[in-house]
Motif scaffolding. Sequence first.
Motif, PDB file in Angstrom:
ATOM      1  N   LEU A  91      48.282  36.853  23.577  1.00 15.32           N
ATOM      2  CA  LEU A  91      47.680  37.819  22.663  1.00 15.32           C
ATOM      3  C   LEU A  91      46.700  38.743  23.370  1.00 15.32           C
ATOM      4  CD1 LEU A  91      47.045  35.572  19.529  1.00 15.32           C
ATOM      5  CD2 LEU A  91      48.920  37.177  19.945  1.00 15.32           C
ATOM      6  N   GLY A  92      46.495  38.497  24.633  1.00 15.89           N
ATOM      7  CA  GLY A  92      45.575  39.335  25.401  1.00 15.89           C
ATOM      8  C   GLY A  92      44.120  38.986  25.227  1.00 15.89           C
ATOM      9  N   SER A  93      43.837  37.886  24.574  1.00 16.36           N
ATOM     10  CA  SER A  93      42.441  37.538  24.296  1.00 16.36           C
ATOM     11  C   SER A  93      41.757  36.840  25.458  1.00 16.36           C
ATOM     12  CB  SER A  93      42.370  36.648  23.055  1.00 16.36           C
ATOM     13  OG  SER A  93      43.198  35.511  23.233  1.00 16.36           O
ATOM     14  N   ASN A  94      42.536  36.260  26.341  1.00 11.50           N
ATOM     15  CA  ASN A  94      41.962  35.569  27.503  1.00 11.50           C
ATOM     16  C   ASN A  94      42.485  36.177  28.790  1.00 11.50           C
ATOM     17  OD1 ASN A  94      40.492  33.632  26.029  1.00 11.50           O
ATOM     18  ND2 ASN A  94      42.342  32.431  25.741  1.00 11.50           N
ATOM     19  N   THR A  95      41.616  36.339  29.752  1.00 14.63           N
ATOM     20  CA  THR A  95      41.997  36.811  31.075  1.00 14.63           C
ATOM     21  C   THR A  95      41.368  35.928  32.140  1.00 14.63           C
ATOM     22  OG1 THR A  95      40.149  38.372  31.171  1.00 14.63           O
ATOM     23  CG2 THR A  95      42.265  39.220  30.363  1.00 14.63           C
ATOM     24  N   ALA A  96      41.966  35.923  33.307  1.00 14.69           N
ATOM     25  CA  ALA A  96      41.435  35.177  34.441  1.00 14.69           C
ATOM     26  C   ALA A  96      41.709  35.963  35.704  1.00 14.69           C
ATOM     27  CB  ALA A  96      42.081  33.795  34.527  1.00 14.69           C
ATOM     28  N   TYR A  97      40.788  35.856  36.655  1.00 19.42           N
ATOM     29  CA  TYR A  97      40.908  36.595  37.899  1.00 19.42           C
ATOM     30  C   TYR A  97      40.583  35.699  39.089  1.00 19.42           C
ATOM     31  CZ  TYR A  97      40.776  40.760  34.955  1.00 19.42           C
ATOM     32  OH  TYR A  97      41.048  41.721  34.002  1.00 19.42           O
ATOM     33  N   ALA A  98      41.235  35.966  40.190  1.00 14.49           N
ATOM     34  CA  ALA A  98      40.836  35.328  41.445  1.00 14.49           C
ATOM     35  C   ALA A  98      39.484  35.885  41.857  1.00 14.49           C
ATOM     36  CB  ALA A  98      41.871  35.615  42.525  1.00 14.49           C
ATOM     37  N   ASP A  99      38.693  35.079  42.500  1.00 11.15           N
ATOM     38  CA  ASP A  99      37.364  35.518  42.918  1.00 11.15           C
ATOM     39  C   ASP A  99      37.447  36.744  43.825  1.00 11.15           C
ATOM     40  OD1 ASP A  99      35.924  32.177  43.216  1.00 11.15           O
ATOM     41  OD2 ASP A  99      36.188  33.497  41.489  1.00 11.15           O
ATOM     42  N   SER A 100      38.497  36.830  44.598  1.00 12.37           N
ATOM     43  CA  SER A 100      38.618  37.928  45.560  1.00 12.37           C
ATOM     44  C   SER A 100      38.838  39.287  44.915  1.00 12.37           C
ATOM     45  CB  SER A 100      39.766  37.638  46.535  1.00 12.37           C
ATOM     46  OG  SER A 100      40.984  37.487  45.827  1.00 12.37           O
ATOM     47  N   VAL A 101      39.249  39.307  43.636  1.00 14.44           N
ATOM     48  CA  VAL A 101      39.522  40.586  42.962  1.00 14.44           C
ATOM     49  C   VAL A 101      38.637  40.801  41.752  1.00 14.44           C
ATOM     50  CG1 VAL A 101      41.915  40.436  43.741  1.00 14.44           C
ATOM     51  CG2 VAL A 101      41.330  39.752  41.396  1.00 14.44           C
ATOM     52  N   LYS A 102      37.860  39.804  41.395  1.00 14.22           N
ATOM     53  CA  LYS A 102      37.024  39.912  40.195  1.00 14.22           C
ATOM     54  C   LYS A 102      36.044  41.073  40.338  1.00 14.22           C
ATOM     55  CE  LYS A 102      36.010  35.984  38.530  1.00 14.22           C
ATOM     56  NZ  LYS A 102      35.418  34.641  38.341  1.00 14.22           N
ATOM     57  N   GLY A 103      35.985  41.912  39.307  1.00 12.75           N
ATOM     58  CA  GLY A 103      35.131  43.089  39.341  1.00 12.75           C
ATOM     59  C   GLY A 103      35.805  44.319  39.901  1.00 12.75           C
ATOM     60  N   ARG A 104      36.964  44.136  40.525  1.00 14.56           N
ATOM     61  CA  ARG A 104      37.702  45.288  41.073  1.00 14.56           C
ATOM     62  C   ARG A 104      39.034  45.513  40.358  1.00 14.56           C
ATOM     63  NH1 ARG A 104      39.614  45.160  46.111  1.00 14.56           N
ATOM     64  NH2 ARG A 104      39.796  42.877  46.196  1.00 14.56           N
TER      65      ARG A 104
END
Length: 120
Positions: free
Chosen positions: A53-66
Amino acid sequence: VQLQASGGGLVQAGDSLSLSCAASGRTVSAYSLGWFRQAPGKEREFVAAISGLGSNTAYADSVKGRFIISRTHATATVYLQMNTLKPADTAVYYCAAGRFGRTLSEYQYWGQGTLVTVSS
């Protein structure tokens, strides 16, 4: 579920690039979608994921914020907006559909990769 990734290319460090992955299949909205990447000589690694539903996201630390992952249900497409790219981001990027998570084994369906090359 079939997945078709596009948008890769050659850019310079600091540039932005957007990848897209068109998903098709009757139950696409039931799957979480993710992006993984594989650099030359390295194992495939998790980049980002978004729930059905697009309500949760997750990112690798190496790309978080970018990097920003998003999806549209109307067109069953998942996007990866990549900002402030670094040479270390050079890899073949793959989209995948499956269960929300960070490991390859959680994704059942894989698209073909799209190459992103970041020059210094």
